[in-house]
Design an enzyme around this catalytic site. Structure first.
Site, PDB file in Angstrom:
ATOM      1  N   LYS A  22      45.099  32.336  47.811  1.00 45.51           N
ATOM      2  CA  LYS A  22      44.338  33.360  48.478  1.00 45.51           C
ATOM      3  C   LYS A  22      43.054  33.749  47.793  1.00 45.51           C
ATOM      4  O   LYS A  22      42.102  33.736  48.119  1.00 45.51           O
ATOM      5  CB  LYS A  22      45.161  34.723  48.727  1.00 45.51           C
ATOM      6  CG  LYS A  22      44.341  35.914  49.294  1.00 45.51           C
ATOM      7  CD  LYS A  22      45.359  36.995  49.126  1.00 45.51           C
ATOM      8  CE  LYS A  22      45.579  37.831  47.953  1.00 45.51           C
ATOM      9  NZ  LYS A  22      44.500  38.857  47.353  1.00 45.51           N
ATOM     10  N   ASN A  23      43.386  33.910  46.270  1.00 48.11           N
ATOM     11  CA  ASN A  23      42.148  34.289  45.483  1.00 48.11           C
ATOM     12  C   ASN A  23      41.165  33.407  45.145  1.00 48.11           C
ATOM     13  O   ASN A  23      40.258  33.703  44.568  1.00 48.11           O
ATOM     14  CB  ASN A  23      42.724  35.292  44.268  1.00 48.11           C
ATOM     15  CG  ASN A  23      43.354  36.543  44.763  1.00 48.11           C
ATOM     16  OD1 ASN A  23      43.209  36.888  45.779  1.00 48.11           O
ATOM     17  ND2 ASN A  23      44.339  37.182  43.966  1.00 48.11           N
ATOM     18  N   ARG A  93      39.238  43.489  49.392  1.00 52.93           N
ATOM     19  CA  ARG A  93      38.518  43.425  48.127  1.00 52.93           C
ATOM     20  C   ARG A  93      37.189  42.521  48.233  1.00 52.93           C
ATOM     21  O   ARG A  93      36.333  42.670  47.696  1.00 52.93           O
ATOM     22  CB  ARG A  93      39.400  43.374  46.821  1.00 52.93           C
ATOM     23  CG  ARG A  93      38.883  43.480  45.458  1.00 52.93           C
ATOM     24  CD  ARG A  93      38.954  44.868  45.244  1.00 52.93           C
ATOM     25  NE  ARG A  93      38.248  45.362  44.105  1.00 52.93           N
ATOM     26  CZ  ARG A  93      37.313  46.270  44.104  1.00 52.93           C
ATOM     27  NH1 ARG A  93      37.634  46.960  44.906  1.00 52.93           N
ATOM     28  NH2 ARG A  93      36.710  46.493  42.724  1.00 52.93           N
ATOM     29  N   CYS A 117      43.845  46.653  47.666  1.00 53.79           N
ATOM     30  CA  CYS A 117      45.082  47.260  47.242  1.00 53.79           C
ATOM     31  C   CYS A 117      44.736  48.576  46.424  1.00 53.79           C
ATOM     32  O   CYS A 117      44.091  48.447  45.569  1.00 53.79           O
ATOM     33  CB  CYS A 117      46.313  46.366  46.655  1.00 53.79           C
ATOM     34  SG  CYS A 117      46.973  45.403  47.672  1.00 53.79           S
ATOM     35  N   ARG A 122      38.937  50.526  40.769  1.00 62.78           N
ATOM     36  CA  ARG A 122      38.418  49.202  40.655  1.00 62.78           C
ATOM     37  C   ARG A 122      36.904  49.225  40.712  1.00 62.78           C
ATOM     38  O   ARG A 122      36.301  48.997  41.798  1.00 62.78           O
ATOM     39  CB  ARG A 122      39.060  48.537  41.856  1.00 62.78           C
ATOM     40  CG  ARG A 122      40.573  48.450  41.936  1.00 62.78           C
ATOM     41  CD  ARG A 122      41.053  47.723  42.809  1.00 62.78           C
ATOM     42  NE  ARG A 122      41.119  46.161  42.675  1.00 62.78           N
ATOM     43  CZ  ARG A 122      41.671  45.369  43.387  1.00 62.78           C
ATOM     44  NH1 ARG A 122      42.353  45.824  44.367  1.00 62.78           N
ATOM     45  NH2 ARG A 122      41.583  44.054  43.211  1.00 62.78           N
ATOM     46  N   ILE A 124      32.959  48.313  39.759  1.00 63.73           N
ATOM     47  CA  ILE A 124      32.253  47.175  40.164  1.00 63.73           C
ATOM     48  C   ILE A 124      30.690  47.019  39.417  1.00 63.73           C
ATOM     49  O   ILE A 124      29.731  46.383  39.581  1.00 63.73           O
ATOM     50  CB  ILE A 124      31.568  47.038  41.599  1.00 63.73           C
ATOM     51  CG1 ILE A 124      30.972  48.304  42.291  1.00 63.73           C
ATOM     52  CG2 ILE A 124      32.851  46.578  42.586  1.00 63.73           C
ATOM     53  CD1 ILE A 124      30.253  48.175  43.598  1.00 63.73           C
ATOM     54  N   GLN A 126      30.282  45.880  36.343  1.00 66.23           N
ATOM     55  CA  GLN A 126      29.922  44.471  35.872  1.00 66.23           C
ATOM     56  C   GLN A 126      29.374  43.431  37.052  1.00 66.23           C
ATOM     57  O   GLN A 126      28.482  42.673  36.518  1.00 66.23           O
ATOM     58  CB  GLN A 126      31.302  43.893  35.526  1.00 66.23           C
ATOM     59  CG  GLN A 126      31.655  44.688  34.055  1.00 66.23           C
ATOM     60  CD  GLN A 126      30.907  44.926  33.076  1.00 66.23           C
ATOM     61  OE1 GLN A 126      30.197  44.229  32.418  1.00 66.23           O
ATOM     62  NE2 GLN A 126      30.752  46.372  32.690  1.00 66.23           N
ATOM     63  N   ASP A 305      49.313  40.087  38.704  1.00 66.07           N
ATOM     64  CA  ASP A 305      49.853  40.270  39.956  1.00 66.07           C
ATOM     65  C   ASP A 305      51.375  39.910  39.933  1.00 66.07           C
ATOM     66  O   ASP A 305      51.902  39.677  41.077  1.00 66.07           O
ATOM     67  CB  ASP A 305      48.938  39.037  40.756  1.00 66.07           C
ATOM     68  CG  ASP A 305      47.643  39.632  41.206  1.00 66.07           C
ATOM     69  OD1 ASP A 305      47.433  41.071  40.918  1.00 66.07           O
ATOM     70  OD2 ASP A 305      46.836  38.664  41.437  1.00 66.07           O
ATOM     71  N   ARG A 397      49.123  40.480  53.889  1.00 63.43           N
ATOM     72  CA  ARG A 397      47.543  40.327  53.319  1.00 63.43           C
ATOM     73  C   ARG A 397      47.708  38.961  52.617  1.00 63.43           C
ATOM     74  O   ARG A 397      46.515  38.428  52.348  1.00 63.43           O
ATOM     75  CB  ARG A 397      47.422  41.415  52.340  1.00 63.43           C
ATOM     76  CG  ARG A 397      47.066  42.734  52.994  1.00 63.43           C
ATOM     77  CD  ARG A 397      46.741  43.527  52.145  1.00 63.43           C
ATOM     78  NE  ARG A 397      45.265  43.410  51.480  1.00 63.43           N
ATOM     79  CZ  ARG A 397      44.176  44.204  51.297  1.00 63.43           C
ATOM     80  NH1 ARG A 397      44.749  45.429  51.296  1.00 63.43           N
ATOM     81  NH2 ARG A 397      43.225  43.807  50.979  1.00 63.43           N
TER      82      ARG A 397
HETATM   83  N1  EPU Z   1      36.481  45.998  36.025  1.00 57.41           N
HETATM   84  C1  EPU Z   1      35.521  46.727  35.509  1.00 57.41           C
HETATM   85  N2  EPU Z   1      34.267  46.588  36.277  1.00 57.41           N
HETATM   86  C2  EPU Z   1      33.915  45.556  37.240  1.00 57.41           C
HETATM   87  C3  EPU Z   1      35.083  44.759  37.453  1.00 57.41           C
HETATM   88  C4  EPU Z   1      36.281  44.930  37.014  1.00 57.41           C
HETATM   89  O1  EPU Z   1      35.586  47.746  34.840  1.00 57.41           O
HETATM   90  O2  EPU Z   1      32.644  45.653  37.403  1.00 57.41           O
HETATM   91  C5  EPU Z   1      37.907  46.152  35.611  1.00 57.41           C
HETATM   92  C6  EPU Z   1      38.778  46.623  36.498  1.00 57.41           C
HETATM   93  O3  EPU Z   1      38.941  47.740  36.902  1.00 57.41           O
HETATM   94  C7  EPU Z   1      40.155  46.126  36.074  1.00 57.41           C
HETATM   95  C8  EPU Z   1      39.564  44.503  35.503  1.00 57.41           C
HETATM   96  O4  EPU Z   1      38.097  44.915  35.057  1.00 57.41           O
HETATM   97  O5  EPU Z   1      40.598  46.801  35.070  1.00 57.41           O
HETATM   98  C9  EPU Z   1      39.999  43.512  36.103  1.00 57.41           C
HETATM   99  O6  EPU Z   1      39.423  43.513  37.316  1.00 57.41           O
HETATM  100  P1  EPU Z   1      39.009  42.223  38.094  1.00 57.41           P
HETATM  101  O7  EPU Z   1      37.729  42.171  38.677  1.00 57.41           O
HETATM  102  O8  EPU Z   1      39.331  40.796  37.148  1.00 57.41           O
HETATM  103  O9  EPU Z   1      39.758  42.104  39.470  1.00 57.41           O
HETATM  104  P2  EPU Z   1      39.431  41.910  41.020  1.00 57.41           P
HETATM  105  O10 EPU Z   1      38.327  40.927  40.754  1.00 57.41           O
HETATM  106  O11 EPU Z   1      38.953  43.230  41.604  1.00 57.41           O
HETATM  107  C10 EPU Z   1      41.158  39.929  41.353  1.00 57.41           C
HETATM  108  C11 EPU Z   1      42.155  39.925  42.276  1.00 57.41           C
HETATM  109  C12 EPU Z   1      43.426  40.638  42.124  1.00 57.41           C
HETATM  110  C13 EPU Z   1      43.800  40.591  40.597  1.00 57.41           C
HETATM  111  C14 EPU Z   1      42.639  40.660  39.695  1.00 57.41           C
HETATM  112  C15 EPU Z   1      43.259  40.575  38.116  1.00 57.41           C
HETATM  113  C16 EPU Z   1      41.074  38.931  44.174  1.00 57.41           C
HETATM  114  C17 EPU Z   1      40.356  39.356  45.505  1.00 57.41           C
HETATM  115  N3  EPU Z   1      41.727  40.033  43.590  1.00 57.41           N
HETATM  116  O12 EPU Z   1      40.752  41.388  41.418  1.00 57.41           O
HETATM  117  O13 EPU Z   1      44.339  40.336  43.086  1.00 57.41           O
HETATM  118  O14 EPU Z   1      44.907  41.482  40.353  1.00 57.41           O
HETATM  119  O15 EPU Z   1      41.705  39.980  40.173  1.00 57.41           O
HETATM  120  O16 EPU Z   1      43.771  39.171  37.998  1.00 57.41           O
HETATM  121  O17 EPU Z   1      40.844  37.849  43.588  1.00 57.41           O
HETATM  122  C18 EPU Z   1      46.174  40.548  44.460  1.00 57.41           C
HETATM  123  O18 EPU Z   1      45.764  39.266  44.858  1.00 57.41           O
HETATM  124  O19 EPU Z   1      47.150  41.060  44.675  1.00 57.41           O
HETATM  125  C19 EPU Z   1      45.279  41.297  43.703  1.00 57.41           C
HETATM  126  C20 EPU Z   1      45.127  42.572  43.377  1.00 57.41           C
END
Ligand code: EPU
Length: 430
Positions: A22-23, A93, A117, A122, A124, A126, A305, A397
């Site tokens: 999925k991701n 997301r 979720c 979460r 953004i 970065q 995850d 999902r």
């Molecule tokens: N973070 C920041 N700033 C940012 C982006 C992230 O501080 O601009 C922090 C987040 O708060 C978190 C960490 O960095 O503490 C990691 O977040 P990341 O950006 O890696 O997560 P994501 O891209 O929002 C994806 C997956 C998640 C998975 C995470 C970590 C997707 C759609 N989602 O989320 O998947 O847990 O990476 O591997 O790819 C799931 O599939 O159940 C799921 C939640």
């Protein structure tokens, strides 16, 4: 309201085919708007988040044709709108992947702020930092992230945290920027590599994905491609831990064992046996489970995850285990539900201290999010007696045919819609 009705106690035994990730599929679908030519994508999972993204893409004029349950053809030559406001898209997301993709190609995108979720804050920042470094203006207004640039120019970007989403988004925008972009402290997850491979198959020039420095030389144009998505690391890991929790013997098929190393290592530590072949892994849990400690980390560490799934196993393991969640601060919400099934877990901040118990007992429980929902189903499968799991829309999902795949492994689980169907299940199972 859909629920899972479960009678626990059967060990899971047999083989299960793992679907596409999925991701990885989410950013790959979004990136397909970066060419006017046709893109064919195979091994796409048929799960809710994917379907929501596809419907939002149709809404802005992308021609989306499902050629089979797991394949899709997309053509974005006639995109009519760079504003993505679909009512459902804010629930997922990955909506934000359309920002990087549209900004890269059209130098303009407006997308509703993402949901997903509820597992913690979460941010953004970065993503925004990356877009700005490439020369885009970014503002947040009326619930939308709005980005625009005269031109995008390659840059040197140091990510403050390892972020899957920000790495992917900046990689997409930079693929069509002028000159060279370097992303340092990039995320190394398999889905980041899969997106880079997909973009390269469209004519992008991306090197280093899978390491913490990614170099992207922008190109003017991307072309059509045919691409097969990698297998889902987390779906596979979930079934592997389900084997452990139910004292079963499960082979996950169509996987990349390398992506599952941190998961296999923990299963070995707690006393399971693992057999590995080219594209499958067998997990046999014939001995009592033993305690261990685990901390979630970016890839190649143990994935966040998989944190609820390993906690469910450790709560049935002899001795005291400690689980530390280092990625998302709000990912222990399911512990209350597990406690109602007999687990002995104390959460302090980002740490769960677990005293293993002999067994779970069935209860009525609610899935608080996708992965925790799957983990609670695993607990119910090993529990004594009946359980009912609510809010399974979270599980849908990200897991395709979850209950059907479990049934094939011998689980007594059924999707029920009404009290009558629930009573029928109870009568049938006895
Ligand atoms: N973070 C920041 N700033 C940012 C982006 C992230 O501080 O601009 C922090 C987040 O708060 C978190 C960490 O960095 O503490 C990691 O977040 P990341 O950006 O890696 O997560 P994501 O891209 O929002 C994806 C997956 C998640 C998975 C995470 C970590 C997707 C759609 N989602 O989320 O998947 O847990 O990476 O591997 O790819 C799931 O599939 O159940 C799921 C939640």
């Amino acid at each position: 309201m859909e629920q899972y009705a479960i009678k626990g106690g059967n060990p899971l035994v047999g083989e299960v085919e793992i679907g596409g990730a999925k991701n990885a599929a989410l950013p790959i679908l979004a990136a397909s708007v970066m060419t006017d030519e046709t893109v064919y994508i195979d091994n796409m999972p048929d799960v809710r988040d994917i379907n929501v993204l596809l419907s939002a893409m149709s809404g802005i004029g992308v021609m989306v044709k499902r050629t089979s349950r797991h394949s899709v053809t997309l053509n974005a030559a006639n995109i009519s709108n760079l504003v993505v406001e679909d009512e459902n898209i804010k629930k997922i997301r990955a909506s934000y992947y359309l920002i990087g993709a549209l900004l890269g190609k059209y130098k303009h995108a407006e997308v509703v702020l993402p949901g997903g979720c509820d597992i913690g804050c979460r941010a953004i920042d970065q993503h925004i930092k990356g877009f700005k470094a490439l020369g885009a203006e970014v503002i947040i207004e009326h619930g939308l992230i709005k980005t625009k640039a005269e031109r995008l120019v390659g840059s040197h970007i140091f990510m403050d945290v390892s972020s899957v989403g920000a790495t992917i988004n900046v990689m997409m925008a930079a693929a069509m920027a002028e000159g060279m972009t370097t992303i340092e402290n990039a995320a190394k997850e398999p889905h980041v590599v899969d997106l880079a491979n997909f973009l390269n198959s469209m004519g992008a020039n991306i090197k280093g994905a899978g390491t913490d420095v990614i170099r992207i030389k922008g190109v003017e144009k991307l072309h059509g491609t045919e691409y097969t998505i990698i297998p889902d690391q987390i779906e596979a890991g979930t079934f592997m831990f389900a084997a452990a929790v139910t004292k079963g013997d499960v082979t996950v098929k169509n996987v990349i064992p390398k992506h599952l190393e941190s998961i296999s290592a923990k299963l070995l530590e707690i006393g399971c046996e693992i057999e590995e072949a080219d594209d499958c892994l067998r997990v046999v849990a014939s001995k009592p489970l033993m305690h261990t400690h685990v901390k979630t980390l970016p890839y190649p560490g143990f994935p966040t995850d998989m944190q609820p799934q390993i906690t469910v196993a450790l709560a049935l393991s002899k001795g005291t285990s400690i689980v530390t969640e280092s990625i998302f601060e709000n990912r222990f919400k399911y512990v209350d539900e597990l406690t109602r099934m007999g687990a002995s877990i104390k959460v302090e901040g980002n740490t769960a201290i677990i005293d293993g118990v002999q067994r779970y007992t069935g209860a009525s429980i609610s899935a608080p999010d996708l992965r925790a929902g799957a983990a609670l189903v695993m607990a119910a499968l090993s529990a004594e007696g009946f359980s009912v799991v609510d809010d399974i829309h979270y599980i849908e999902r990200g897991y395709e045919d979850f209950h059907l795949k479990l049934q094939n492994l011998g689980a007594q689980i059924e999707l029920v819609n009404t009290e009558r169907e629930l009573q029928k299940f109870k009568l049938k199972i006895g």
